[in-house]
Design a protein around this motif. Sequence first.
Motif, PDB file in Angstrom:
ATOM      1  N   PHE A  80      -5.406   2.861  11.543  1.00 33.00           N
ATOM      2  CA  PHE A  80      -6.078   3.139  10.279  1.00 33.00           C
ATOM      3  C   PHE A  80      -5.150   2.776   9.128  1.00 33.00           C
ATOM      4  CE2 PHE A  80      -7.933   6.050  13.331  1.00 33.00           C
ATOM      5  CZ  PHE A  80      -9.286   6.006  13.044  1.00 33.00           C
ATOM      6  N   SER A  81      -5.740   2.394   7.999  1.00 39.11           N
ATOM      7  CA  SER A  81      -4.973   2.068   6.800  1.00 39.11           C
ATOM      8  C   SER A  81      -5.537   2.844   5.623  1.00 39.11           C
ATOM      9  CB  SER A  81      -5.049   0.568   6.524  1.00 39.11           C
ATOM     10  OG  SER A  81      -4.359   0.234   5.333  1.00 39.11           O
ATOM     11  N   ASP A  82      -4.641   3.352   4.759  1.00 44.71           N
ATOM     12  CA  ASP A  82      -5.126   3.978   3.530  1.00 44.71           C
ATOM     13  C   ASP A  82      -5.207   2.909   2.440  1.00 44.71           C
ATOM     14  OD1 ASP A  82      -2.550   3.613   2.457  1.00 44.71           O
ATOM     15  OD2 ASP A  82      -2.126   5.755   2.288  1.00 44.71           O
ATOM     16  N   ARG A  83      -5.570   3.290   1.235  1.00 42.72           N
ATOM     17  CA  ARG A  83      -5.760   2.304   0.157  1.00 42.72           C
ATOM     18  C   ARG A  83      -4.466   1.665  -0.318  1.00 42.72           C
ATOM     19  NH1 ARG A  83     -10.872   3.808  -3.540  1.00 42.72           N
ATOM     20  NH2 ARG A  83     -12.302   4.067  -1.798  1.00 42.72           N
ATOM     21  N   ASP A  84      -3.337   2.301  -0.016  1.00 42.39           N
ATOM     22  CA  ASP A  84      -2.046   1.716  -0.373  1.00 42.39           C
ATOM     23  C   ASP A  84      -1.495   0.833   0.733  1.00 42.39           C
ATOM     24  OD1 ASP A  84      -1.658   2.747  -2.998  1.00 42.39           O
ATOM     25  OD2 ASP A  84      -1.187   4.706  -2.135  1.00 42.39           O
ATOM     26  N   GLY A  85      -2.213   0.724   1.850  1.00 38.43           N
ATOM     27  CA  GLY A  85      -1.779  -0.124   2.947  1.00 38.43           C
ATOM     28  C   GLY A  85      -0.922   0.575   3.986  1.00 38.43           C
TER      29      GLY A  85
END
Length: 133
Positions: A113-118
């Motif tokens: 999984f990745s968040d919006r900051d990468g």
Amino acid sequence: MTIQHLRIARPVTDLARSSRVWCHGLGLQNIGGFTGHQGFSGVVLGADGLGWHLEFTHCPEHPLLPAPTADDLLVLYLPCHAEWRERCARMDEAGFLRVPAFNPYWDRQGVTFSDRDGYRVVIQHAVWPPQPS
């Protein structure tokens, strides 16, 4: 060597969003924070019984763009299949994006999984340490 605790600190673009997403996705709680500490603000996320916690920081005076690579990972091992499926569902609900792992090894028994900051986290359906074959 005895390490008492592990803290992983990362700059983020939005403290409130990062705190909300990571708490919901991983079942963490806000266990501390600071505002205007020598220009930095931050949140500390963790849970009772964990030997680690996450710290997210932001410095408006000197904004630092997060720069993780595709292979910078936080890997969490969940051996129970039901708990692993539930955690993956919580990550989806929280707003993480499912992404292919840079290293295909992680796709065999896990989901990346990745968040919006990468920043990437692998929810690995496995035991650590691995059991001998």
